[in-house]
Motif scaffolding. Sequence first.
Motif, mmCIF file in Angstrom:
data_model
loop_
_atom_site.group_PDB
_atom_site.id
_atom_site.type_symbol
_atom_site.label_atom_id
_atom_site.label_comp_id
_atom_site.label_asym_id
_atom_site.label_seq_id
_atom_site.Cartn_x
_atom_site.Cartn_y
_atom_site.Cartn_z
ATOM 1 N N ASN A 1 2.145 -54.005 -8.865
ATOM 2 C CA ASN A 1 1.806 -53.767 -7.470
ATOM 3 C C ASN A 1 2.963 -54.239 -6.583
ATOM 4 O O ASN A 1 4.099 -54.368 -7.066
ATOM 5 N N ARG A 2 2.672 -54.502 -5.320
ATOM 6 C CA ARG A 2 3.722 -54.883 -4.369
ATOM 7 C C ARG A 2 3.451 -56.247 -3.753
ATOM 8 O O ARG A 2 3.748 -56.494 -2.590
ATOM 9 N N ILE A 3 2.895 -57.127 -4.529
ATOM 10 C CA ILE A 3 2.497 -58.449 -4.035
ATOM 11 C C ILE A 3 3.722 -59.360 -3.961
ATOM 12 O O ILE A 3 4.437 -59.529 -4.952
ATOM 13 N N LYS A 4 3.948 -59.941 -2.810
ATOM 14 C CA LYS A 4 5.048 -60.884 -2.614
ATOM 15 C C LYS A 4 4.565 -62.336 -2.606
ATOM 16 O O LYS A 4 5.276 -63.225 -3.051
ATOM 17 N N GLY B 1 5.457 -62.498 -15.445
ATOM 18 C CA GLY B 1 6.645 -61.798 -15.937
ATOM 19 C C GLY B 1 7.081 -60.671 -15.018
ATOM 20 O O GLY B 1 6.288 -60.116 -14.258
ATOM 21 N N HIS B 2 8.372 -60.351 -15.056
ATOM 22 C CA HIS B 2 8.968 -59.250 -14.292
ATOM 23 C C HIS B 2 8.747 -59.429 -12.788
ATOM 24 O O HIS B 2 8.311 -58.513 -12.089
ATOM 25 N N ASN B 3 9.014 -60.626 -12.306
ATOM 26 C CA ASN B 3 8.978 -60.895 -10.873
ATOM 27 C C ASN B 3 10.373 -61.330 -10.424
ATOM 28 O O ASN B 3 11.373 -60.999 -11.082
ATOM 29 N N LYS B 4 10.446 -62.088 -9.341
ATOM 30 C CA LYS B 4 11.744 -62.475 -8.774
ATOM 31 C C LYS B 4 11.858 -63.987 -8.648
ATOM 32 O O LYS B 4 12.404 -64.506 -7.683
ATOM 33 N N LEU B 5 11.351 -64.701 -9.636
ATOM 34 C CA LEU B 5 11.436 -66.164 -9.622
ATOM 35 C C LEU B 5 12.855 -66.583 -9.927
ATOM 36 O O LEU B 5 13.453 -66.156 -10.907
ATOM 37 N N ARG B 6 13.396 -67.428 -9.090
ATOM 38 C CA ARG B 6 14.762 -67.924 -9.307
ATOM 39 C C ARG B 6 14.911 -69.295 -8.662
ATOM 40 O O ARG B 6 14.136 -69.665 -7.777
ATOM 41 N N ASN C 1 5.452 -57.614 -10.043
ATOM 42 C CA ASN C 1 5.295 -57.676 -8.595
ATOM 43 C C ASN C 1 6.600 -58.175 -7.966
ATOM 44 O O ASN C 1 7.673 -58.094 -8.600
ATOM 45 N N GLU C 2 6.527 -58.682 -6.765
ATOM 46 C CA GLU C 2 7.722 -59.126 -6.036
ATOM 47 C C GLU C 2 7.604 -60.590 -5.634
ATOM 48 O O GLU C 2 8.105 -61.007 -4.597
ATOM 49 N N ILE C 3 6.955 -61.382 -6.473
ATOM 50 C CA ILE C 3 6.739 -62.799 -6.176
ATOM 51 C C ILE C 3 8.040 -63.556 -6.397
ATOM 52 O O ILE C 3 8.653 -63.467 -7.465
ATOM 53 N N SER C 4 8.463 -64.305 -5.416
ATOM 54 C CA SER C 4 9.735 -65.044 -5.481
ATOM 55 C C SER C 4 9.555 -66.533 -5.699
ATOM 56 O O SER C 4 10.543 -67.240 -5.908
ATOM 57 N N SER C 5 8.323 -67.030 -5.659
ATOM 58 C CA SER C 5 8.092 -68.462 -5.860
ATOM 59 C C SER C 5 6.668 -68.691 -6.342
ATOM 60 O O SER C 5 5.727 -67.994 -5.933
#
Length: 639
Positions: free
Chosen positions: A146-149, A190-195, A168-172
């Motif tokens: 989905n598009r969940i941030k 998995g496959h998110n934007k955690l950094r 999704n687009e979760i960064s934290s």
Amino acid sequence: MEARRASELECGTVSAAVREHLRKLCLHEFPCGTGSWNKSRFLPQTWRTWRELVPREEDTVSPGEETEEALLGLVRSHHSPWALLTDSSDEDRFLRELAIQNPLVLKDTFFYSYFRSLRVVDKKVSHVDKDLLKFLKLEELVLSANRIKEVDAANLPPTLKVLELYGNEISSVQCLCTPPPPHLQHLGLGHNKLRGPLESLYLTSNHWPNLVSLDLSFNDLTDLQGLMVNLRTLRRLRLLVLQGNPLALVPYYRGFTIDTLSRLCVLDDITVSPNEKHQFRGLSLSGDFLAHEAQLVVNLGNVKGVLDSSIFHSEPGPEGPFITYNYYVTYEFMEEEEVREEEYAGVLAEIVKPSPSPELFVEEFAEEFVEEAEEEESPESGTANSVESESTLVSAESAEVPRSIDSAEELAKLRPRVDPRLFPSPGTVLFSTVHMPWAEVIACNYEMQHTFKDLALLKAFLLTGTTVTIVEEKIVSWPLVPPTVDSPLPAKKGKGEKDQKGKKEKDKKGKDKAGKEEKESAKERKGHKKKKDFPKELRQDPPILRVLGSGPVALEPLLLGEPTVSTECNFGVIRTLESDKLTLARDLKKLKKLAKKEKKPPPPVVFDEDYSPQPLTVEVQVQLSQSRSVAEALRASAV
């Protein structure tokens, strides 16, 4: 009603997606729900009491109605137009059948108490709303693709045990910790934007005391040691997935993780064996001595199916041109800015520096070529330019090279001759094997080790992959000095006459002897002149390059846990039956000469009629270095 549904879908909430899904199940339309097809079974209680006084058979139904079994058959049969899709869940099938058997119970209160699992996948959801709290028994929530941030943890039901937010687009992770569901056992991110190193601070027992399974695959986490310090506090953690992160590319990743999390049973979908625990025992104590870098080894093996272009040229004369062909393989690889060529000294490789742009390369080459032509101005230069070119880098088909490039039009004429496959992609370096002459099987025997400290950039490169290219290099050479024309040597004859005059006082016998020796030396000089006198010093034209084959090599399996990517690139057939016959005839000619010299019978001529030309192939192997013990990990870091 339609306007309300459209506005809810535009908001992208979970509850709106659930309502839209229930609407598509058609629970209140034929053959489900109530209507003319089953109205006699669901009449009001007063009518049912009156009808029960009328004697009738139990199996009979009113005209125009269907039996319950017939209606169930319409939703169960795969050939029915009312059948569900093949990928429908068990809950969807149960609701369809329940809407036939007892449609009056399908109310909102039933749905909120019935669902224990919700799967809202690829529905363009961007917001987790508070209506989820109405699902009193919800234990599993899947919101993948989905598009969940961000997720407001206060809107998650406290009964949740499984939460999946893949793709999704979760960064934290911080948004899930205010506060998280207390009984959660599996968390899939998995496959998110955690950094960033701070993400590990939100993965402790203070937030997830009952967590058994954690999936953080394919994010951008780079700090392995910092992550392990916090994951050690999760006493119930048994399954962990970290593959696809840059931190999983270091050689000691698996051993360090297993030794740090001693209770771990499965790492990256691979069971942790007792032998692994023994081999890596104590490695976590040496974390400060382990290098934060990845190592990859590239091997290029045999090249087969290359066309020998020299068979199309006749033997050169003394005036040239002398044409030779070499072949080599190139591949693109990412390199960091601080890496210098000196680090590759002594390695069987040559680094081709990327050119700023193809236009600049052509312009610089043209200027050098013009200067060379102006300095020499020899008759051979016109002949060199008329040689037929097979290159895609620099073409020499034109009769003359322009003396200067004063306009964009002249530069544009040269630009199409540049093959982009001969240049590296942005952010990469072009590596090359040594240039070798033609052979039926060209053994490159190439090996190069690459070391990377920027693990995030390395991950991006592995997702893109590399490109392997086979290049033919044609070199045309010319005599540096034109061969001299045969002419008499008056100086030597004069010298002979002087010698004869100096010997006048000698006896006649001495004169005859000297004349005889002079005649013999003249015969020897004349015999040498009849042989071809090839020049020893040659000047070479700029090499003409031609791409024989080029193709991509996928490196993503290295991110999926595979230690090695091994493949044989097949670029198709470039040889023909006629060219192979010419090559065979040339080789037989050489063998006959050798047999004649060694006084042996000539070899028989054999050519298979069913023979088919071999395709152009090259063996490629890329290996990600992985340590198998504590000693290997420490040794690799020391090197």
